[in-house]
Design a protein around this motif. Structure first.
Motif, mmCIF file in Angstrom:
data_model
loop_
_atom_site.group_PDB
_atom_site.id
_atom_site.type_symbol
_atom_site.label_atom_id
_atom_site.label_comp_id
_atom_site.label_asym_id
_atom_site.label_seq_id
_atom_site.Cartn_x
_atom_site.Cartn_y
_atom_site.Cartn_z
ATOM 1 N N PHE A 150 5.428 -1.309 3.782
ATOM 2 C CA PHE A 150 3.928 -2.290 3.230
ATOM 3 C C PHE A 150 4.278 -2.466 1.996
ATOM 4 O O PHE A 150 4.440 -1.004 0.974
ATOM 5 N N ARG A 151 3.879 -3.604 1.508
ATOM 6 C CA ARG A 151 3.745 -3.688 -0.079
ATOM 7 C C ARG A 151 2.309 -2.862 -0.178
ATOM 8 O O ARG A 151 0.911 -3.454 0.339
ATOM 9 N N ILE A 152 2.626 -1.810 -0.614
ATOM 10 C CA ILE A 152 1.373 -1.244 -1.180
ATOM 11 C C ILE A 152 0.317 -1.397 -2.682
ATOM 12 O O ILE A 152 -0.829 -0.976 -2.739
ATOM 13 N N TYR A 153 1.031 -1.698 -2.831
ATOM 14 C CA TYR A 153 -0.322 -2.564 -4.435
ATOM 15 C C TYR A 153 -0.212 -1.627 -5.501
ATOM 16 O O TYR A 153 0.752 -0.456 -6.531
ATOM 17 N N SER A 154 -1.249 -1.388 -5.711
ATOM 18 C CA SER A 154 -1.762 -0.467 -6.686
ATOM 19 C C SER A 154 -1.946 1.164 -5.888
ATOM 20 O O SER A 154 -2.527 1.837 -7.040
ATOM 21 N N MET A 155 -1.825 0.669 -4.897
ATOM 22 C CA MET A 155 -1.471 2.454 -4.420
ATOM 23 C C MET A 155 -0.442 2.714 -5.593
ATOM 24 O O MET A 155 0.087 4.483 -5.219
ATOM 25 N N THR A 156 0.527 2.374 -6.102
ATOM 26 C CA THR A 156 1.737 2.939 -6.844
ATOM 27 C C THR A 156 1.009 3.421 -7.986
ATOM 28 O O THR A 156 1.813 4.641 -8.142
ATOM 29 N N LYS A 157 -0.788 3.130 -8.860
ATOM 30 C CA LYS A 157 -1.316 4.264 -9.195
ATOM 31 C C LYS A 157 -0.982 5.610 -9.526
ATOM 32 O O LYS A 157 -0.358 6.124 -10.785
ATOM 33 N N PRO A 158 -1.179 5.881 -8.237
ATOM 34 C CA PRO A 158 -1.560 7.815 -8.164
ATOM 35 C C PRO A 158 0.142 8.316 -8.324
ATOM 36 O O PRO A 158 0.429 9.276 -9.112
#
Length: 408
Positions: free
Chosen positions: A67-75
């Motif tokens: 999946f594209r996790i987009y802002s779950m990249t931030k952590p």
């Protein structure tokens, strides 16, 4: 091997989750797919994988879908920075200009439009901690509230494919004003992309290599990265958009996605793809105080520092936010070093625990970590925008109603 019952969950009540997702979201065509993993004390208590990887081809969703996790990249990017903090190579109270000298001339927006901005001097310097907690004065182009975010859109600052690399991105930001003096307000922004630049600069190697060496390889997150490898393509989900009148339309087909190739901009704020199983390992590492299966990523004290509210004055997002959009419920919620933190959970009107930390992504993905009940959960789907449904809130309710032996 532990069972749901031995982990404090009611198997009968857990069955409500799948039924709810089918009846409320999948059968009416409100979501293309849904995948949920729930663990307690690091042991898997529940999993379900529903819907389609690709609605047009009617491909069933596999348990290892990408999946594209987009802002779950931030952590993830925030954890990488904190690993460098632990080594004494960067500090939270360092001025950002120590690493980005071109930002010395940044000012706060006063008036004007792109190409003719007028600014006032900063009342306080931007510190590294401001980037981690989104109090830096930066913004996102999709906010569509001010002339500053209009400039972001005009410059296509957030385009990961074919636009700026990280150095060019930071240089472009040097020419734009801040929305406010750092520390005065909270605004969801490209700040974590700047964190990625700091990680890359301090570590002395590209961000993707740093994340792979410091996080993905030690945690055995074998399916997480900045693009979809050839061997992952059959498992890569298509992404959909909610139509105004109901139903879904294809937003980005898996077989023609830009994520099939390495990006120009290694976006520490939104560039990763992953699987539910991979991300659950990341969550369980944080739950265990920075360690999983013998791999120590951070110390327990660093994780504790990350998961408390760092908003100035101990305020919550309802008091400090200027953001049109965020991945959290604001009341009783602050922001730590990379994710939201519920410090007065009753005000969220959701069953949860004080100190729970979490975030989500633009395609309606989400995770949460409850250090009191020792629960970690990862929800995956591919629907944009994330405000289209309240499925992530629903999943909180459905998981906790099945937890019948608290703190077991």
């Amino acid at each position: 091997m532990s069972t749901a019952t031995s982990l404090g969950f009611s198997p009968e009540r857990l069955q409500r989750i799948e039924r709810f997702l089918q009846e409320r979201y999948l059968e009416p065509g409100r979501l293309p797919c849904a995948q949920l993993l729930v663990a307690r004390r690091g042991e898997l208590a529940y999993q379900t994988s529903l819907g389609k990887l690709d609605l047009e081809r009617e491909t069933p969703l596999p348990s290892d879908a990408v999946f594209r996790i987009y802002s779950m990249t931030k952590p993830v990017t925030s954890v990488a920075l904190m690993s460098l903090v632990e080594e004494g190579r960067i500090a939270l109270n360092d001025p950002v200009t120590r690493y980005i000298p071109a930002w010395e001339k940044l000012g706060v927006y006063a008036s004007g439009q792109t190409g003719n901005f007028h600014t006032t001097p900063l009342a306080a310097p931007m510190q590294v901690v401001d980037l981690l907690r989104h109090t830096a004065g930066l913004t996102y182009g999709f906010q569509e509230q001010t002339p500053v975010d209009a400039a972001y859109r005009q410059l296509k600052l957030e385009h990961m494919f074919g636009g700026y690399d990280l150095e060019g991105f930071v240089d472009a930001l040097a020419e734009l004003p801040l929305e406010f003096t750092p520390g005065e307000a909270w605004n969801y922004s490209v700040a974590t992309d700047v964190v990625g630049y700091l990680v890359q600069t301090v570590a002395g190697k590209p961000l993707d290599e740093v994340l792979r060496e410091r996080i993905f390889e030690p945690l055995k997150m074998v399916d997480t990265g900045f693009f979809v490898r050839e061997d992952q393509r059959p498992r890569f989900a298509s992404c959909y958009q909610a139509k105004a009148g109901g139903g879904l339309e294809l937003q980005e087909p898996a077989d023609r996605s830009p994520f099939l190739s390495p990006p120009t901009l290694l976006s520490g704020g939104g560039g990763l793809v992953s699987t539910a199983a991979d991300y659950l390992r990341f969550c369980n590492m944080l739950l265990r105080g920075g360690e999983l299966d013998g791999a120590r990523i951070l110390s327990p004290s660093t994780v504790r520092l990350m998961r408390v509210n760092h908003l100035p004055g101990g305020r919550d997002l309802t008091e400090l936010s200027r953001s049109l959009f965020s991945e959290s419920t604001n009341a009783g919620v602050g922001f730590g070093l990379g994710f939201a933190v519920a410090f007065e959970p009753h005000r969220t009107l959701l069953p949860s625990s004080a100190g729970e930390f979490y975030w989500g992504g633009m395609a309606s993905t989400g995770f949460w970590i409850d250090p009191v009940e020792q629960v970690t959960a990862v929800f995956m789907t591919q629907l944009m925008p994330s405000s289209s449904t309240q499925v992530r809130r629903d999943m909180r309710t459905l998981v906790y109603q099945a937890l019948t032996d608290p703190q077991a």
